[in-house]
Design a protein around this motif. Structure first.
Motif, PDB file in Angstrom:
ATOM      1  N   ALA A   9     -14.179 -10.688  44.293  1.00  0.00           N
ATOM      2  CA  ALA A   9     -13.840  -9.391  45.004  1.00  0.00           C
ATOM      3  C   ALA A   9     -12.500  -9.625  45.375  1.00  0.00           C
ATOM      4  CB  ALA A   9     -14.743  -9.603  46.285  1.00  0.00           C
ATOM      5  N   LEU A 102      -9.310  -7.300  39.015  1.00  0.00           N
ATOM      6  CA  LEU A 102     -10.728  -7.431  39.300  1.00  0.00           C
ATOM      7  C   LEU A 102     -11.725  -7.040  38.323  1.00  0.00           C
ATOM      8  CD1 LEU A 102     -13.022  -8.470  41.448  1.00  0.00           C
ATOM      9  CD2 LEU A 102     -12.677  -6.336  42.720  1.00  0.00           C
ATOM     10  N   LEU A 106     -14.497  -8.919  36.327  1.00  0.00           N
ATOM     11  CA  LEU A 106     -15.844  -8.472  36.159  1.00  0.00           C
ATOM     12  C   LEU A 106     -16.263  -8.232  34.824  1.00  0.00           C
ATOM     13  CD1 LEU A 106     -16.139  -5.924  39.113  1.00  0.00           C
ATOM     14  CD2 LEU A 106     -16.681  -8.186  39.181  1.00  0.00           C
ATOM     15  N   LEU A 112     -19.686  -8.587  41.078  1.00  0.00           N
ATOM     16  CA  LEU A 112     -18.967  -7.892  42.513  1.00  0.00           C
ATOM     17  C   LEU A 112     -19.769  -8.816  43.516  1.00  0.00           C
ATOM     18  CD1 LEU A 112     -16.620  -6.430  43.063  1.00  0.00           C
ATOM     19  CD2 LEU A 112     -18.082  -4.622  43.726  1.00  0.00           C
ATOM     20  N   ARG A 398     -16.765  -0.964  42.898  1.00  0.00           N
ATOM     21  CA  ARG A 398     -18.359  -1.175  42.706  1.00  0.00           C
ATOM     22  C   ARG A 398     -18.955  -0.132  41.835  1.00  0.00           C
ATOM     23  NH1 ARG A 398     -22.067   0.653  45.825  1.00  0.00           N
ATOM     24  NH2 ARG A 398     -24.460  -0.260  45.416  1.00  0.00           N
ATOM     25  N   ASP A 401     -17.643  -0.537  38.263  1.00  0.00           N
ATOM     26  CA  ASP A 401     -18.333  -1.459  37.704  1.00  0.00           C
ATOM     27  C   ASP A 401     -19.797  -1.129  37.244  1.00  0.00           C
ATOM     28  OD1 ASP A 401     -18.743  -4.087  36.694  1.00  0.00           O
ATOM     29  OD2 ASP A 401     -19.883  -4.522  38.627  1.00  0.00           O
TER      30      ASP A 401
END
Lengths: 461, 634
Positions: A9, A102, A106, A112, A398, A401
């Motif tokens: 994160a 990030l 991922l 996450l 998020r 993702d």
């Protein structure tokens, strides 16, 4: 939820600090970071001593492009906050760069982190004192609430509606397949392969469309990176001032007055712009100015939009052509300034070079065409179809993702259909995609498929 | 009332329907002294609704009961008159057997099995009271005053608790098919503080086969080659009986709509919630008004009766309307109703009051299984029956319970759904309820569960040896397919392209790789099989083919399962006090208190419990653990 996977994160508060830290914790932290971190002399991440700070670049393995210059530190288990291997990447390129970092992390297999999860792990792995257990619990609930509020506010507007629509169409084929499977002798119309392919294909396109807007999302938060460029004394600083409605840059008629890069934030028709006024691009002996030119090139590289300024009262120069060539892969607007003066510029040539980029005639001095320019900027980014407020943008990593995961599931399903796999297998991937989308809008999707079967089909003998 | 001491048992089973039979047999076979009571000895293993066993998910349950050493599959094989494998083209996970049975033979042979079972007594009596002392079950009392002591009691009373029969304006207290209801037991359960709910279901009229004109219907045959239900039945050679298909008409709809005012369902006389998957015809007509016609299946109830089941015409409409309505269906113009359709309302016990071993949370040794737990269907009942039986036996023996989870079996999904999510309508098993359905196939139920049945003593040595042999054959064959390599010679390429309609080899491959091609079946490998010794039994072939062909997907689900198992293995203490845990949201706290989940995994499936609540539970568990170990150190 499981404590064996690797989480990541951005661990600095969003939008405050100049440096953002992407933190990775877990078994695969080093391997994951190693795949995207390029240290000088190609040193492997595993050779980096624990608890040292190391300079390097984060490189997108797909494009090979550097995302950000970073300082990276490795902290090996068990002497870390979570008692797991931790890698921290200090990103310098602002929020958007750290988000990209990030994203890469991922993509390489980290999950996450849930709100408060680093602290949770720290506690579960015995790092935090027992007396703090309740504080940890409070932290988790508080963080979850904040995250929820944040996520919800981002869901307002079009996103949740769009996701709902995609889910509805997936639900519709899922319910149909499941009804046919669970009630084989009822007279339900069997779903055709073509119907499945069409629905999946449409959903894939829709999700891709949403993911494409994630760049727009970045723009909205950070401001759209706009660079004004043109030969010296063409009126760049005047344009900036006109857009700003105030005198900020030093404006003279001596070419090369702007030696520093000037950055300003302005809001045009609801779109925040981070406008950069550049030093003129010109072969020069002046060493200070040369630095400015180098920087200009760097800014151009990052630009989302380039405003190229030409002088109507002058002929097209070598410099102009050089500039236009330099930015030919960028979204640009070509501005013919000083259009109030007698024209010397070969307009046909300009249009030819402009290609699909729009060309506008303006006069900064006379305040002509400035509104047209503003409108043009707005149109280019929203294509006139969506209003800024209700526009669908993916700003939440998020969400991004989960959308990517759903997209991959649907691609798998598409592939399975084309291979002639049976219905029960195809549903595995479609359901997975459906659940992922449900997670975005925070809906429990538990029995919705079964409910849908009964509401749509008259089953039961 | 005068009572008398009538006997002592390890386990007492109350009710001998599909749940009761499995429960009683499991206990007796595990060596416990068992008695099973039924209101009427002639109603053992009664099928008051359709004369069929199996179908998607239900057939899976039957296979699982069989793999654990239960009776339903064996009994179906003995009494079936038609068999079909459904969903053959929709994939390995959802293929399912469905048998039409001879109802009478089904009952008689099950009754005989119970009667011949060692350690088992079969008695006719209505149990009216459960005796409980200090939170522990002690025995039961019958209506005639007999007191039976028992260490464990399993209630499998089906729809008989306070049941009410409804046919149009007529309604009376009664059980299915003219049997007595069980009114007092319901009061007894309420007295213990159990929360009861009320459901309804209905059944269709039975008509006389002599009054049917089959020429207006489509005949439906069974499979040419019967695949038996039980893993122990080698093969079945019988002459099968066909079913027929016809449809309701516009006229049927009109009659129903004209008389909808007399429907107890629409008048509000029926208060219990009915199942959506098994709606009455009046419900179907009203809810799907645009649908011009509905399917009606004509299913024989057996070889020795002229009674015919009219599948699809469940109703609680008045009898005179039933007659009129039935006679609008092509082929049934002159139909004579032998038994009218009826609705039945009954009490059920809210299943979130149960533990995963089907024991009630508040009374030790008291188990419930079957329709009393709010399910519907013979198969769902049998599945719970065997689990309750096994666990009652283990309880008496003082051993650890047998718990199946959602990745072990449909039985696990069924029980977890009941005790975790609760129910809003009679619960029917569906394949779509199983998240790991590719792993929970009907063909591999034995591979999943036989070992467990054997360890419990429900699978005998001979069967177990056969099972091990099958496992070994599958392994050997997979090994052989891996080791048998083909080089792209002209001969091989020709076989591939011409005989099998596949593409030529690009490089040497083994038979596994070939079998993974969608167009190549296991049997087509014979073309390359130089080793003719290899004639595998059908079941082993099937496993090899499925395991190879769907390997990628099977692995995907296996990975999901190991994630799931990790969560299930984090146990929550039984005495956990959710009121003392800070940070849980109110809704989560209330629902956790109600369900009292066994594990973190189960907690995460409770509605209203979100990931943050789960994190808080994990922290709490760790906190408690440290407090305990700190105390131990002192």
């Amino acid at each position: 939820m499981s404590e064996t996977d690797t989480i990541a994160a951005i661990s600095t508060p969003l939008g405050e600090a100049g440096i953002c830290i992407v933190r990775i914790s877990g078994r695969d932290a080093l391997n994951i970071a190693g795949e995207i971190f390029h240290a000088p002399k190609r040193k492997s991440i595993h050779e980096i001593p624990s608890r040292t700070i190391n300079y390097g670049k984060i490189v997108d393995p797909l494009s090979g492009q550097a995302v950000d210059e970073v300082l990276l530190s490795v902290m090996k288990a068990p002497f870390t906050y979570t008692r797991e291997d931790i890698v921290e990447i200090n990103c310098h390129g602002g929020i958007s760069a750290s988000k990209k970092v990030l994203e890469l992390v991922l993509e390489k297999g980290a999950r996450l982190a849930e709100p408060g999860e680093f602290t949770k792990r720290a506690f579960l792995n015995g790092r935090i004192d027992l007396s703090q257990a309740e504080a940890v619990m409070d932290l988790i609930s508080a963080k979850t609430d904040t995250a929820l509020t944040l996520a919800l506010s981002q869901l307002e507007g079009g996103l949740s509606k769009k996701i709902h629509l995609i889910m509805e169409s997936l639900l519709s084929i899922l319910a149909n397949i499941e009804a046919v499977i669970d009630f084989p002798e009822e007279d339900i119309d069997e779903i055709t392969t073509q119907q499945i392919i069409d629905t999946i294909g449409k959903s894939i396109e829709d999700i891709k469309g949403l993911l494409e807007t994630s760049d727009t999302g970045k723009i909205i938060k950070e401001g759209l990176n706009t660079v004004i460029i043109g030969k010296p004394n063409v009126g760049k600083s005047s344009l900036l001032n006109a857009l700003l409605d105030e005198k900020r840059a030093i404006v003279t008629n001596i070419p090369g007055t702007t030696r520093d890069i000037i950055e300003e934030f302005i809001n045009i028709k609801g779109i925040p712009l981070k406008i950069v006024d550049t030093a003129g691009i010109r072969e020069t002996e002046d060493i200070i100015e040369r630095i400015g030119v180098e920087k200009t090139k760097e800014f151009l590289h990052k630009a989302d939009l380039v405003l190229i300024m030409l002088d109507a009262a002058d002929e097209l120069t070598k410099e102009d052509i050089l500039i236009m060539e330099l930015v030919n892969d960028k979204r640009s607007i070509i501005l013919i300034n000083k259009s109030d003066l007698p024209q010397k510029l070969d307009e046909d040539e300009v249009y030819k070079m402009a290609g699909t980029n729009p060309v506008l005639k303006i006069s900064v001095l006379e305040n002509l065409g400035i509104d047209d320019l503003k409108q043009q900027i707005a149109d280019m980014f929203f294509k006139g179809e969506i209003e800024q407020k209700g526009s669908v943008i993916i700003t939440n990593i998020r969400h991004q993702d989960l959308l990517k995961k759903a997209l991959n599931n649907l691609k798998d399903a598409e592939n399975a259909v084309s291979l002639g796999m049976p219905l029960d297998l195809i549903t595995i991937d479609i359901k997975e995609a459906y659940y992922k989308l449900g997670e975005i809008i925070g809906e429990t999707v538990g029995d919705t498929i079964i409910d849908e079967i009964f509401s749509r089909f008259c089953v039961g003998k | 009332m005068t009572t008398y001491k009538a006997g002592k048992y390890d386990v007492i089973v109350v009710g001998a329907g599909h749940a009761g039979c499995e429960a009683a047999l499991a206990c007796a076979r595990m060596g416990l002294k068992t008695v099973v009571f039924t209101i009427n000895l002639d109603s053992i293993a009664l099928m008051p609704c359709n004369p069929a066993i199996g179908g998607p998910a239900k057939g899976h349950l039957v296979r699982e009961v069989d793999a654990l050493g239960g009776e339903m599959a064996v009994n179906t094989d003995k009494s079936l008159i038609q068999m079909k494998m459904l969903n053959t083209k929709k994939g390995p996970a959802v293929r399912a057997l469905r048998a039409q049975t001879d109802k009478r033979i089904y009952q008689d042979s099950m009754k005989l099995t119970l009667e011949r079972q060692d350690n088992l007594d079969v008695k006719q009596a209505e149990v009216v009271e459960i005796i409980v002392k200090n939170g522990k079950v002690q025995g039961v009392v019958t209506r005639t005053g007999a007191v039976f002591e028992g260490k464990a009691v399993i209630i499998t009373t089906g729809v008989y608790l306070k049941s009410r029969i409804i046919i149009g304006e007529v309604n009376f207290s009664g059980g299915p098919s003219g049997l007595f209801p069980a009114n007092r037991l319901s009061e007894c359960l309420k007295g213990f503080g159990f929360e009861l709910g009320r459901f309804k279901t209905d059944t269709s009229p039975r008509i006389d086969i002599r009054s049917i004109d089959f020429s207006k219907m489509t005949i439906q045959y069974g499979d040419e080659k019967i695949i038996p239900f039980s893993f122990t039945t080698p093969h079945i050679e019988i002459e099968q009986v066909p079913c027929w298909l016809t449809y309701t008409t516009e006229e049927t709809k009109n009659i129903i709509l004209d008389n909808i005012g007399r429907s107890p369902l629409f008048k509000g006389d029926i208060k219990g919630k009915g199942p959506r998957y098994c709606p009455s015809i009046e419900d179907k007509v009203v809810r799907f008004m645009d649908k011009p016609r509905h399917q009606v299946f004509i299913e024989p109830e057996g070889r020795t009766t002229t009674e015919i089941y009219v599948q699809g015409m469940n109703t609680s409409l008045p009898e005179d309307i039933q007659v009129k309505m039935i006679r609008t269906i092509p082929g049934l113009e002159n139909a004579e109703i032998m038994r009218a359709g009826y609705g039945i309302e009954y009490d059920y016990i809210v299943p979130t009051q149960l533990k995963p071993n089907l024991e009630t949370k508040t009374i030790n040794g008291l188990f419930t299984a079957g329709q009393i737990n709010g399910t519907s269907g013979y198969e769902e009942a049998a599945a719970q029956g065997i689990i309750a039986g096994i666990n009652a036996a283990l309880y008496v023996k003082g051993e650890e319970p047998l718990l199946l989870d959602r990745s072990d079996a449909y039985i696990g999904v069924l029980i977890d759904d009941l005790i975790t999510k609760g129910i809003k309508e009679p619960y029917r098993m569906l394949t779509s309820r199983a998240e790991y359905r590719l792993i929970l196939r009907q063909d591999n139920a034995d591979l999943r569960l036989t070992e467990k049945g054997y360890r419990l003593g429900l699978i005998d040595e001979e069967r177990y040896k056969k099972f091990l042999k099958k496992k070994e054959m599958i392994e050997t064959e997979l090994q052989r397919l891996t080791e048998t390599k083909l080089t792209p010679t002209e001969e091989i390429q020709e076989k591939l392209t011409d005989e099998l309609g596949s593409s030529p080899l690009k490089e040497p491959s083994n038979l596994i790789e070939l079998l993974r091609r969608p167009e190549i079946k296991y049997d087509s490998l014979k073309v390359f099989d130089y080793d003719t010794q290899h004639e595998l039994p059908r079941e082993a072939k099937e496993q090899v083919e499925i395991q190879v062909k769907y390997k990628g997907y099977i692995e995907k689900q296996t990975n999901q399962i190991s994630q799931f198992k990790r969560m299930e293995s984090r146990k929550l203490p039984k005495d956990i006090d959710y009121d003392k845990i800070k940070g849980l949201r109110t809704e989560a706290r209330e629902n956790l208190k109600k369900v009292m989940p066994d594990s973190i995994g189960q907690a995460s499936r409770i509605s209203g419990v979100n990931p943050a609540d789960i994190s808080i539970l994990l922290i709490y568990l760790e906190q408690q653990k440290r407090i305990r170990s700190a105390e131990d150190d002192k």
